[in-house]
Design an enzyme around this catalytic site. Structure first.
Site: not given
Ligand code: SMG
Ligand code: MG
Length: 369
Positions: A161, A188, A213, A262
């Site tokens: 990522k 992201d 993201e 998360k």
């Protein structure tokens, strides 16, 4: 579990190399660790908050204060049957999810020790290794980025990522794809864009990304739904999902096709598991994000990621990707197949190194019933 004592540690740990996102760069990361004592056992948890309220509205200071003045007094002297009782026990305090999550995590550790199983097993583990990805911050040059990707791929990480922001986006991704045409790649943005940037975001459709993201605002669901209609690439939400209700809304409005869970962002592992289950029912894959956790938060995340619908590699990387020395033993190590092994011994499954924890602590506080 009769809770009779809680310790707080404000830790500061130097990263091996800086981590930069669209909202800033950090070299040293600060977190709050708690040790909860009940029935002669000690459990550890982490609030993987940042020093400053940039990624989330919480900061080390707000976690410290809310735990000290509100949450710890609500738990001390209490008898809880299960860690899953924590969200309702602490519900009188609104928000402050990271502050709550650290305390809840410590109770999962204690409950698992009492049951003689790992936290993963207690949660409902479905695999004994989890697929590991790595999140690479914004670099000074594209050459630095390409070199980092090359070395992480050589180590075996299964997915890369990269962080993007205006000026470090489509052209950067194009160079990455030119050099690494086949890797599993995603980006992201940490909310660096608005709908006005849809043309640039549509340009990312050309790079076969696993997902994009959190491109838009940290509290938005509607604009993401609009953007998703315009993109082929799947959107994944991170910052926008703080509650079970927001997860349901995002799915109902088709604002994303993937959720980054998360546990600390959603108020703990109980809520995280509920969001996991809702996504599973709707065939929405999830993966476990990271907040530069120490080995303590990492152990809890690894346990979480062992649940069945965590089908995409997450941001849980090995300890040596972050730290010279972790504060748990053994540190988390990458297997040659790009996985991390889910610990099997009772509780967290790793030993918290008290001397190292105290060494990295800037302050410690002790509360007893
Ligand atoms: O723990 O490896 C990690 C970091 C993963 O990129 C990561 N986290 O938005 O997903 C995210 C970011 C937030 C970190 S801000 C310091
Ligand atoms: Mg993110």
């Amino acid at each position: 579990m009769k809770i009779d004592r809680v310790e707080q540690f404000h830790v500061a740990m130097r990263l091996k190399s800086f981590f930069e996102t669209s909202f800033g760069r950090e070299d040293v990361t600060e977190k709050v660790i708690v040790a909860v004592y009940a029935d002669g056992l000690v459990g550890y948890g982490e609030s993987p908050v940042e020093k400053n309220p940039f990624y989330s509205s919480e900061s080390v200071e707000t976690v410290w204060y809310v735990q000290r003045d509100h949450l710890i007094p609500m738990l001390l002297g209490q008898m809880l049957d299960h860690a899953t009782d924590v969200p309702t026990t602490l519900a009188h305090v609104r928000g402050h999810h990271m502050a709550k999550a650290g305390l809840e995590a410590a109770l999962w550790d204690i409950e698992a020790q009492q049951a003689g199983v790992s936290v993963a097993r207690l949660l409902g583990q479905s695999r004994d290794r989890i697929d590991s990805g790595v999140s690479i911050g914004i670099q000074d040059t594209v050459e630095d980025l390409l070199a980092k990707i090359e070395s992480y791929i050589a180590e075996g990480y299964q997915r890369i990522k990269i962080k993007i922001k205006p000026g470090w986006d489509a052209a950067t991704v194009e160079q990455v794809r030119a050099k690494f045409p086949d890797i599993r790649l995603m980006v992201d943005a940490n909310s660096a864009y608005t709908l006005a940037d849809a043309p640039m975001l549509r340009a990312l459709d050309g790079f076969n990304l696993l997902m994009i993201e959190q491109p838009l605002a940290h509290d938005d669901i509607l604009d993401h739904a609009e953007l998703q209609k315009q993109l082929k690439t799947r959107l994944c939400l991170d910052e926008s999902i703080h509650t079970i209700g927001q997860a349901r809304e995002a799915l109902a409005l088709k604002a994303c096709q993937i959720i980054n869970i998360k546990p600390a962002r959603v108020g703990g592992m109980t809520n995280a598991r509920i969001i996991h289950d809702i996504c599973a029912e709707q065939n929405i894959p999830v993966w476990c994000g990271g907040l530069l956790e120490t080995g303590i938060g990492r152990a809890h995340n690894v346990a979480m990621a062992s649940l069945p619908n965590f089908t995409l590699p997450g941001d849980i990387s090995a300890s040596d990707r972050y730290w010279q020395e972790d504060i748990v033993d053994p540190p988390f190590a990458l297997n040659p197949d790009g996985t991390l092994t889910v610990p099997t011994t009772p509780g967290l499954g790793v030993t918290v190194l008290r001397d190292k924890l105290e060494k990295v602590s800037l302050r410690r506080a002790d509360y007893r019933s």
